[in-house]
Design a protein around this motif. Structure first.
Motif, PDB file in Angstrom:
ATOM      1  N   UNK A   1      21.429  -5.325  16.012  1.00 46.48           N
ATOM      2  CA  UNK A   1      21.401  -6.440  16.950  1.00 46.48           C
ATOM      3  C   UNK A   1      19.984  -6.650  17.457  1.00 46.48           C
ATOM      4  N   UNK A   2      19.618  -7.889  17.645  1.00 43.50           N
ATOM      5  CA  UNK A   2      18.305  -8.202  18.204  1.00 43.50           C
ATOM      6  C   UNK A   2      18.393  -8.493  19.702  1.00 43.50           C
ATOM      7  N   UNK A   3      19.594  -8.490  20.263  1.00 42.19           N
ATOM      8  CA  UNK A   3      19.782  -8.681  21.709  1.00 42.19           C
ATOM      9  C   UNK A   3      19.480  -7.388  22.437  1.00 42.19           C
ATOM     10  N   UNK A   4      18.651  -7.444  23.452  1.00 41.71           N
ATOM     11  CA  UNK A   4      18.282  -6.236  24.195  1.00 41.71           C
ATOM     12  C   UNK A   4      19.458  -5.618  24.931  1.00 41.71           C
ATOM     13  N   UNK A   5      20.405  -6.412  25.382  1.00 44.07           N
ATOM     14  CA  UNK A   5      21.557  -5.900  26.123  1.00 44.07           C
ATOM     15  C   UNK A   5      22.803  -5.794  25.239  1.00 44.07           C
ATOM     16  N   UNK A   6      22.620  -5.569  23.974  1.00 42.47           N
ATOM     17  CA  UNK A   6      23.760  -5.536  23.049  1.00 42.47           C
ATOM     18  C   UNK A   6      24.574  -4.258  23.213  1.00 42.47           C
ATOM     19  N   UNK A   7      25.827  -4.342  22.819  1.00 40.57           N
ATOM     20  CA  UNK A   7      26.697  -3.160  22.830  1.00 40.57           C
ATOM     21  C   UNK A   7      26.155  -2.081  21.908  1.00 40.57           C
ATOM     22  N   UNK A   8      25.530  -2.473  20.805  1.00 42.21           N
ATOM     23  CA  UNK A   8      24.994  -1.493  19.859  1.00 42.21           C
ATOM     24  C   UNK A   8      23.801  -0.741  20.441  1.00 42.21           C
ATOM     25  N   UNK A   9      22.954  -1.422  21.214  1.00 38.80           N
ATOM     26  CA  UNK A   9      21.871  -0.729  21.904  1.00 38.80           C
ATOM     27  C   UNK A   9      22.453   0.257  22.918  1.00 38.80           C
ATOM     28  N   UNK A  10      23.487  -0.163  23.645  1.00 37.73           N
ATOM     29  CA  UNK A  10      24.129   0.714  24.623  1.00 37.73           C
ATOM     30  C   UNK A  10      24.770   1.920  23.942  1.00 37.73           C
ATOM     31  N   UNK A  11      25.372   1.686  22.793  1.00 41.40           N
ATOM     32  CA  UNK A  11      26.001   2.762  22.040  1.00 41.40           C
ATOM     33  C   UNK A  11      24.966   3.789  21.596  1.00 41.40           C
ATOM     34  N   UNK A  12      23.839   3.321  21.097  1.00 40.12           N
ATOM     35  CA  UNK A  12      22.760   4.226  20.698  1.00 40.12           C
ATOM     36  C   UNK A  12      22.270   5.036  21.897  1.00 40.12           C
ATOM     37  N   UNK A  13      22.090   4.378  23.037  1.00 35.66           N
ATOM     38  CA  UNK A  13      21.627   5.076  24.242  1.00 35.66           C
ATOM     39  C   UNK A  13      22.635   6.141  24.678  1.00 35.66           C
ATOM     40  N   UNK A  14      23.927   5.817  24.598  1.00 34.84           N
ATOM     41  CA  UNK A  14      24.969   6.784  24.979  1.00 34.84           C
ATOM     42  C   UNK A  14      24.970   7.985  24.035  1.00 34.84           C
ATOM     43  N   UNK A  15      24.802   7.734  22.749  1.00 29.63           N
ATOM     44  CA  UNK A  15      24.762   8.821  21.768  1.00 29.63           C
ATOM     45  C   UNK A  15      23.509   9.677  21.977  1.00 29.63           C
ATOM     46  N   UNK A  16      22.378   9.020  22.224  1.00 28.98           N
ATOM     47  CA  UNK A  16      21.128   9.757  22.458  1.00 28.98           C
ATOM     48  C   UNK A  16      21.266  10.683  23.657  1.00 28.98           C
TER      49      UNK A  16
END
Length: 191
Positions: A10-25
């Protein structure tokens, strides 16, 4: 510590995929150094004529980050039942230079549905020889119902599936290369 390069489709900064990566990290911070690749939109459109000894600077930097990683985690939405163009473009830049070849890769497709994009991207990752196992891939439909607005994974089954995926990725990243397992599509897990 295992170095994982995370790529969001995703190229959206507030995307669910960015949030998912942050949660996994955050969840795996004691076991892996997970870095988000932030240059997806800076990569030029793939052009074989530019893929020479000195590719564009953004491409060279992306390839260098991939080479420096022990493993890759891709989290992507599905756009119009397909792989987001910017993500496919990034992967296309690695075909000739082979950064994904023999690299452990985990794939999460998280969005409204995700099955079509997942199958397509899985096929691409396998043809470029990524090291994958069935448990290193996951489709998470209706992702917004499985995370809080601030990015906390609230769905127990999803969290269990992510733990299974990450344990497999970490295991493959530390295994000898002769333990490679190449998967025949379209097998994947779904929560």
């Amino acid at each position: 510590m295992i170095k994982i390069l995370a790529i969001s489709g995703s190229t959206r900064q507030q995307s669910s995929n960015h949030q998912l990566i942050a949660a996994i990290a955050a969840r795996y911070a004691s076991q892996a150094e997970l870095t988000l690749f932030n240059g997806l939109t800076e990569l030029p459109h793939f052009n074989p004529d530019l893929d020479q000894d000195q590719p564009p600077a953004a491409v060279a930097a992306f390839r260098e980050q991939l080479r420096g990683a022990d493993a890759v985690l891709i989290c992507t939405p599905e756009y119009a039942i397909g792989v987001p163009g910017s993500l496919k473009n990034a992967i296309d830049w690695t075909v000739s230079s082979m950064e994904f070849s023999k690299k452990p890769v985990a794939l999460i497709t998280a969005g409204t549905s995700g099955v079509h994009a997942h199958k397509s991207l899985l096929g691409t990752l396998l043809i470029i020889e990524s090291r994958m196992r069935e448990e290193m891939q996951l489709v998470i439909p209706a992702i917004k119902t499985k995370m809080s607005p601030d990015g906390v994974i609230t769905h127990g089954e999803t969290l269990t599936a992510i733990d299974r995926l990450m344990h497999a990725l970490l295991s493959v990243a530390t295994a000898p290369r002769e333990d490679d397992i190449y998967l025949n599509p379209p097998a994947f897990n779904k929560v």
